[in-house]
Design an enzyme around this catalytic site. Structure first.
Site, PDB file in Angstrom:
ATOM      1  N   ASN A 234     -12.265  -1.252  -1.145  1.00  0.00           N
ATOM      2  CA  ASN A 234     -11.612  -1.851   0.024  1.00  0.00           C
ATOM      3  C   ASN A 234     -12.337  -1.405   1.291  1.00  0.00           C
ATOM      4  O   ASN A 234     -12.606  -0.212   1.469  1.00  0.00           O
ATOM      5  CB  ASN A 234     -10.155  -1.378   0.104  1.00  0.00           C
ATOM      6  CG  ASN A 234      -9.524  -1.685   1.460  1.00  0.00           C
ATOM      7  OD1 ASN A 234      -9.182  -2.835   1.737  1.00  0.00           O
ATOM      8  ND2 ASN A 234      -9.379  -0.669   2.302  1.00  0.00           N
ATOM      9  N   GLU A 235     -12.654  -2.356   2.135  1.00  0.00           N
ATOM     10  CA  GLU A 235     -13.302  -2.048   3.423  1.00  0.00           C
ATOM     11  C   GLU A 235     -14.364  -0.947   3.229  1.00  0.00           C
ATOM     12  O   GLU A 235     -14.319   0.112   3.866  1.00  0.00           O
ATOM     13  CB  GLU A 235     -12.267  -1.670   4.488  1.00  0.00           C
ATOM     14  CG  GLU A 235     -11.337  -2.838   4.802  1.00  0.00           C
ATOM     15  CD  GLU A 235     -10.431  -2.659   6.013  1.00  0.00           C
ATOM     16  OE1 GLU A 235     -10.414  -1.568   6.609  1.00  0.00           O
ATOM     17  OE2 GLU A 235      -9.751  -3.642   6.367  1.00  0.00           O
TER      18      GLU A 235
ATOM     19  N   GLU B 147       0.842  -1.207   0.000  1.00  0.00           N
ATOM     20  CA  GLU B 147       0.000   0.000   0.000  1.00  0.00           C
ATOM     21  C   GLU B 147       0.876   1.255   0.000  1.00  0.00           C
ATOM     22  O   GLU B 147       2.023   1.223   0.483  1.00  0.00           O
ATOM     23  CB  GLU B 147      -0.890  -0.025   1.260  1.00  0.00           C
ATOM     24  CG  GLU B 147      -1.810   1.180   1.372  1.00  0.00           C
ATOM     25  CD  GLU B 147      -2.926   1.002   2.397  1.00  0.00           C
ATOM     26  OE1 GLU B 147      -2.865   0.058   3.203  1.00  0.00           O
ATOM     27  OE2 GLU B 147      -3.864   1.834   2.385  1.00  0.00           O
TER      28      GLU B 147
ATOM     29  N   GLU C 161      -6.163  -9.161   3.481  1.00  0.00           N
ATOM     30  CA  GLU C 161      -5.360  -8.475   4.503  1.00  0.00           C
ATOM     31  C   GLU C 161      -5.356  -9.359   5.731  1.00  0.00           C
ATOM     32  O   GLU C 161      -6.432  -9.709   6.237  1.00  0.00           O
ATOM     33  CB  GLU C 161      -5.939  -7.099   4.850  1.00  0.00           C
ATOM     34  CG  GLU C 161      -5.727  -6.067   3.756  1.00  0.00           C
ATOM     35  CD  GLU C 161      -6.158  -4.655   4.178  1.00  0.00           C
ATOM     36  OE1 GLU C 161      -6.072  -4.332   5.376  1.00  0.00           O
ATOM     37  OE2 GLU C 161      -6.577  -3.899   3.286  1.00  0.00           O
TER      38      GLU C 161
HETATM   39  O1  AHR Z   1      -3.126  -2.540   6.243  1.00  0.00           O
HETATM   40  C1  AHR Z   1      -3.443  -1.335   6.840  1.00  0.00           C
HETATM   41  C2  AHR Z   1      -4.916  -0.954   6.694  1.00  0.00           C
HETATM   42  O2  AHR Z   1      -5.705  -1.870   7.383  1.00  0.00           O
HETATM   43  C3  AHR Z   1      -5.487  -0.976   5.303  1.00  0.00           C
HETATM   44  O3  AHR Z   1      -5.211   0.188   4.604  1.00  0.00           O
HETATM   45  C4  AHR Z   1      -6.946  -1.115   5.547  1.00  0.00           C
HETATM   46  O4  AHR Z   1      -7.608  -1.748   4.490  1.00  0.00           O
HETATM   47  C5  AHR Z   1      -7.007  -1.916   6.840  1.00  0.00           C
HETATM   48  O5  AHR Z   1      -7.911  -1.400   7.731  1.00  0.00           O
END
Ligand code: AHR
Length: 521
Positions: A200-201, A53, A323
């Site tokens: 994402n999330e 990231e 993740e």
């Molecule tokens: O990995 C760190 C963060 O954790 C990511 O950006 C997010 O998707 C998760 O909450």
């Protein structure tokens, strides 16, 4: 005299019986059955995936230093990091986030670098993001390390058109404005990126959506992602939000062509989000709870799998654990928004726990991506200027390469507990597979911080096997780690404390260790 002799014979017999019983008890207690004739599923090599990231020094400084850097590089990508990563055969890399993905506008990161806008990385530390590492650089990096790319599209603050165009830019061979743009930027042939996440999330940093709203948006975005027949992954809910999972699966049931994967995130926070503990300074209570919370992941995974089995009985949708890993407090003196943490024997042991769990659920788990690749959370590699360190977690990934695309062998584990302060956990975790050459690999992990275990592995349903080598990861102290400019304390060592007779593998498994044993016909 006669009586004494009889008594001593009786004593000897009794001792023998007791010894046998004791051995038998131990055998009964730490007993693993590997069903070598029942292998049906393949352990996807994508379970051994990664995540990079735009966060702290994962990309900038960790992977990418720019062409003008004194650190040896290829088109700006660090040569030392590329060489090290090749050792673990990284299968797939997820990018550009994480939370960053839902703020990322991909057109900012293409074309001449001087023309790329600088933006603020609002999620991670408020630092300047100069966009010098964009789509071309990421896909170049994947080619250098031999990994498949997995791109996470911006659903939170992006548009359907933006995502549709990104897919076209990257994957299309047709004559179109996006393919012309790609060629103008120096890339003639498409990259054929298969894996795409749709947000994402989305329950949190990806837009704070409700499951209903997200499920509709997912279908909308997914409908317009055409080129290259993308494998589209829907965002999962916050752990343990099963309502989110159920809503997304239910609302996409009639649109099976739009969804190929469903994402699942799980982190180990030691005592919880508000009490994470430090990466290297911890006591046995912290160790125990780190193990406990890692093992909770298996329950969560199984609950998700049960729901998926209900809504997708044909097993068409992959569970994508994109993740996972340990999330401790940052190293003292570092930016709290950069999530930089060291990595000890504790990380090696939990990495093995996670990977054994993913291996054993390979029927549904088609990809997993540890967070993150370099310098962030449970990293493979840490960098400091021109130096790098390979972490204990790196060595687990190296040891477990033998399971990539191997056939999962179903396993039953019966073991003693690891007792701490009136609490208990099963002390042993294991997984086994057969590779394409017919070699069986059994991976074992003892989470007990102090006590070794005698383990007996019954290798059923196979011709006679013999041990052909063993490897171990452990260290004298539970918080040993590898540091810059110092000899490594934690890496892979040869392991020979095992024997094989009549397909019974006996192993003396040291405390806090990860072991893999190879067995051949
Ligand atoms: O990995 C760190 C963060 O954790 C990511 O950006 C997010 O998707 C998760 O909450």
């Amino acid at each position: 005299m006669k009586l004494a002799k009889r008594f001593s014979v009786a004593l000897a017999v009794m001792n023998a019986v007791l010894l046998f019983a004791a051995n038998d008890k131990q055998v009964q207690i730490n007993r693993i059955v590997v069903n070598a004739d029942l292998g049906r599923e393949t352990i996807s090599k994508y379970i051994y995936g990664h995540f990079a990231e735009h966060l702290g020094h994962c990309i900038y400084g960790g992977i990418y230093v720019g062409e003008d850097s004194p650190i040896p590089n290829t088109r700006g990508i660090r040569d030392d990091v590329v060489e090290a990563l090749k050792e673990i055969a990284p299968s797939v890399v997820r990018w550009p986030g994480g939370c960053f993905a839902d703020t990322y506008h991909w057109k900012d990161g293409i074309g001449p670098k001087d023309d790329r806008p600088s933006i603020v990385n609002v999620t991670w530390g408020g630092v300047t993001e100069d966009n010098s590492f964009g789509t071309h650089e990421f896909l170049d990096f994947c080619e250098l390390i031999g990994a498949e790319p997995y791109i996470c599209a911006n659903v939170g603050s992006g548009t359907v058109q933006e995502t549709a165009e990104w897919v076209e830019y990257v994957n299309s061979n047709a004559i179109s404005p996006m393919t012309e743009l790609r060629k103008k930027n120096g890339r003639e042939a498409p990259w054929h990126v298969k894996y795409w996440a749709v947000g994402n999330e989305s329950w949190g940093c990806g837009g704070n959506m409700t499951p209903d709203y997200y499920a509709d948006l997912f279908k909308r975005f997914s409908t317009y992602m055409h080129a290259g027949r993308p494998y589209r992954v829907a965002s999962g809910g916050t752990d343990p939000d099963f309502e989110w999972t159920e809503t997304v699966l239910q609302k996409t049931q009639k649109f099976r062509n739009l969804i190929q994967g469903y994402s699942f995130h799980y982190y180990t926070f030691c005592h919880g989000w508000n009490d994470k503990s430090a990466a290297t300074q911890f006591n046995e209570n912290d160790w125990f709870h780190t193990m406990k919370n890692t093992l909770v992941m298996e329950e969560r995974l199984e609950s998700h799998i049960a729901l998926m089995d209900e809504y997708d009985p044909e097993n068409r949708i992959g569970l994508i654990a994109d993740e996972w890993g340990n999330w401790f407090t940052v190293e003292p003196g570092t930016n709290p928004g950069f999530l930089y943490q060291q990595n000890t024997v504790r990380d090696a042991v939990t990495a093995a726990l996670y990977l054994n769990i993913f291996n054993n659920h390979a029927r549904r788990v088609k990809m997993a991506n540890i967070a993150q690749f370099v310098n962030v959370l449970q990293a493979m590699i840490l960098t400091k200027d021109d130096q790098i360190v390979k972490t204990p977690t790196f060595y687990v990934f190296k040891m477990y390469k033998v399971h990539h695309d191997a056939t999962l062998l179903p396993i039953d584990v019966t073991c003693e507990d690891y007792d701490f302060d009136g609490m208990t956990l099963p002390s042993i975790s294991a997984s086994a597979s057969r590779d394409k050459e017919g070699v069986i690999h059994v991976s074992l992990c003892n989470i007990d911080m102090h006590n070794s275990r005698s383990v007996e592995v019954d290798l059923r349903g196979t011709a006679k096997l013999s041990g052909s080598g063993g490897e171990i990861i452990t260290a004298p102290k539970e918080n040993d780690y590898n540091d810059f400019g110092k000899p490594e304390k934690v890496n892979i060592q040869k392991f020979s404390s095992f024997s094989v007779k009549n397909n019974i593998l006996k192993v003396n498994l040291p405390a806090k260790s990860v072991v893999t044993i190879a067995l051949k016909k």
